[in-house]
Write a protein that holds these residues in place. Structure first.
Motif, short mmCIF file in Angstrom:
data_model
loop_
_atom_site.label_atom_id
_atom_site.label_comp_id
_atom_site.label_asym_id
_atom_site.label_seq_id
_atom_site.Cartn_x
_atom_site.Cartn_y
_atom_site.Cartn_z
N HIS A 109 -5.71 -32.97 41.66
CA HIS A 109 -6.47 -32.41 40.55
C HIS A 109 -7.84 -33.09 40.41
N GLN B 207 -10.27 -30.44 38.78
CA GLN B 207 -9.49 -29.53 37.92
C GLN B 207 -9.11 -30.22 36.62
N LYS C 3 -1.92 -23.09 35.00
CA LYS C 3 -1.60 -22.33 36.21
C LYS C 3 -0.68 -21.18 35.83
N SER D 201 6.43 -25.25 39.14
CA SER D 201 5.48 -26.35 39.16
C SER D 201 6.02 -27.49 40.02
N ASN E 78 3.19 -26.53 34.13
CA ASN E 78 2.16 -25.50 34.09
C ASN E 78 2.10 -24.86 32.70
N SER F 91 -0.11 -21.45 30.49
CA SER F 91 -1.14 -20.41 30.44
C SER F 91 -1.23 -19.89 29.01
#
Length: 332
Positions: free
Chosen positions: A248, A253, A266, A271, A277, A279
C-alpha cells in the motif's frame, strides 16, 4: 450402533472436549506446534463452539428428529470427506453429519488440521470399538458412494472432475460481509471486531468486507478493533501485515490501521490476511443486492441479518453454503 448410542457417544465427546484431560491438552498443544495459526485462544474457542452448540444431547436429539432419522441405518453408504484446514476442526461438522446419519465416514483430514480430529476419533475408538468401522481416516479417498469436499476455487475444479459422477457437495471459496449504518453502538462494534479478527480472519464466516454509508466515521470501529492488537505480535500474522502494508505504501494507496489490521477501500469481498476491505454505498438496498448477486457470500452481518458477534457461532443446522448436509445424506 443405533441412533441413541451415537448421540450418547457424541454427548460424551462434547464433555471430553470441555475437559482438562491430559491427553486432550497435549493434543491441542501439538496442533499449535504443527500449525502456528492455531493459537490456544482460537483453538479453545472453536472447541467450545462445537461442544456447546453441537455436542449436547438435547441439541442432537432435536436436530436428528427434524430429519426422522431411523433408529438404525438399514443401508449405510461410504461417504468421503475432504476436510479444509483453515481454522481448528473446521471439518468436524461434515463428519458429525455423516456419523449421526449412520453412514460410514471415509475422512481425509487437511494436513494443517489433522491432530485434533485424529485424537478425537482415537478417543471414540477407546470408548466403543464399533466406531472404528464408522470412521476411517485415509490419505486417498476411493470407492466411496458419495463425497463432501471443501477447498479453494482451484481445488474445487479437481473435486468436480474426480467426484462429479457421484452424489456430492463441493464447496468453494466464500467469505462474509458486514453492512453498517453508522448507528452501531460501541458494544456492537466490539462484537463486529470478533467477527473480523477471530481465527485471524481465515474462516469463511469471518467478515472480510464492510459496506459503509458515504461519510462513515471509522474511528469508533478502529478503537473497537484494538482489542485484537495483540495479534500484531504473532509472527505469521505480522509477516502478512508488513507485506500488505509495504504494498500500500509503494502504491501510494490510502489505508487505515491498527497494530494487527489494515483497512483498505476495495470492492472484493475477499481480503488478504491482516486486511479488511471496505466500500461506500449511497443506497443500502442496492449495495445488498449487488453483494448477493455472486456465489461468494457465506454470511451477512448487520441489523436484520446475522447479529454482530455471532458470525463464528453457527447453530448445528446452519449449514455451510446453505446446503443441507444432513438432508443430502438422508437421501443417499
Amino acid at each position: 450402533m443405533n441412533l441413541q448410542e451415537r448421540i450418547a457417544l457424541l454427548s460424551r465427546l462434547g464433555a471430553y472436549m470441555l475437559s482438562d484431560e491430559e491427553g486432550w491438552l497435549a493434543a491441542k498443544d501439538q496442533a499449535f506446534r504443527q500449525n502456528a495459526w492455531f493459537i490456544p485462544e482460537f483453538t479453545d474457542q472453536a472447541v467450545r463452539n462445537i461442544a456447546s452448540l453441537f455436542l449436547q444431547q438435547d441439541i442432537l436429539e432435536k436436530w436428528s428428529a427434524g430429519y426422522s432419522l431411523p433408529r438404525e441405518n438399514p443401508e449405510p453408504k461410504k461417504v468421503g470427506i475432504v476436510m479444509a484446514g483453515n481454522i481448528p476442526l473446521v471439518g468436524f461438522h461434515d463428519w458429525l453429519c455423516v456419523f449421526i446419519s449412520g453412514h460410514i465416514a471415509m475422512v481425509k483430514p487437511s494436513a494443517k488440521d489433522k491432530v485434533l480430529f485424529t485424537h478425537l476419533m482415537s478417543v471414540l475408538n477407546e470408548w466403543d470399538e464399533r466406531t472404528t468401522e464408522l470412521t476411517v481416516i485415509r490419505e486417498m479417498l476411493k470407492d466411496c458412494d458419495a463425497y463432501i469436499a471443501t477447498g479453494s476455487n482451484n481445488s474445487a475444479g479437481f473435486f468436480d472432475y474426480y467426484f462429479g459422477k457421484y452424489p456430492h457437495i463441493i464447496r468453494r471459496n466464500r467469505s462474509s460481509v458486514a453492512l453498517l449504518t453508522g448507528n452501531e453502538s460501541p458494544q456492537e462494534l466490539e462484537l463486529l471486531a470478533d467477527d473480523i479478527m477471530m481465527y485471524f480472519g481465515l474462516g469463511c464466516r469471518n467478515v472480510t468486507k464492510l459496506l459503509v454509508p458515504e461519510g462513515y466515521e471509522f474511528v469508533p470501529l478502529i478503537e473497537a478493533l484494538k482489542k485484537y492488537d495483540h495479534l500484531g505480535d504473532h509472527n505469521k500474522n505480522k509477516n502478512n501485515y508488513d507485506y500488505n502494508l509495504a504494498l500500500h505504501i509503494l502504491n501510494n494507496q490510502f489505508y487505515m490501521s491498527t497494530q494487527s489490521l489494515l483497512l483498505v477501500e476495495k470492492e472484493s469481498i475477499f481480503s488478504p490476511i491482516s486486511q479488511l476491505n471496505y466500500s461506500f454505498y449511497t443506497d443500502a438496498a442496492t449495495a445488498l443486492r449487488e453483494i448477493q448477486e455472486g456465489n461468494d457470500l457465506q454470511c451477512l452481518v448487520g441489523h436484520g441479518h446475522t447479529p454482530f458477534g455471532q458470525a463464528q457461532f453457527p447453530a448445528i443446522n446452519d449449514y455451510a453454503d446453505g446446503v443441507d448436509t444432513l438432508g443430502f445424506l438422508t437421501k443417499l
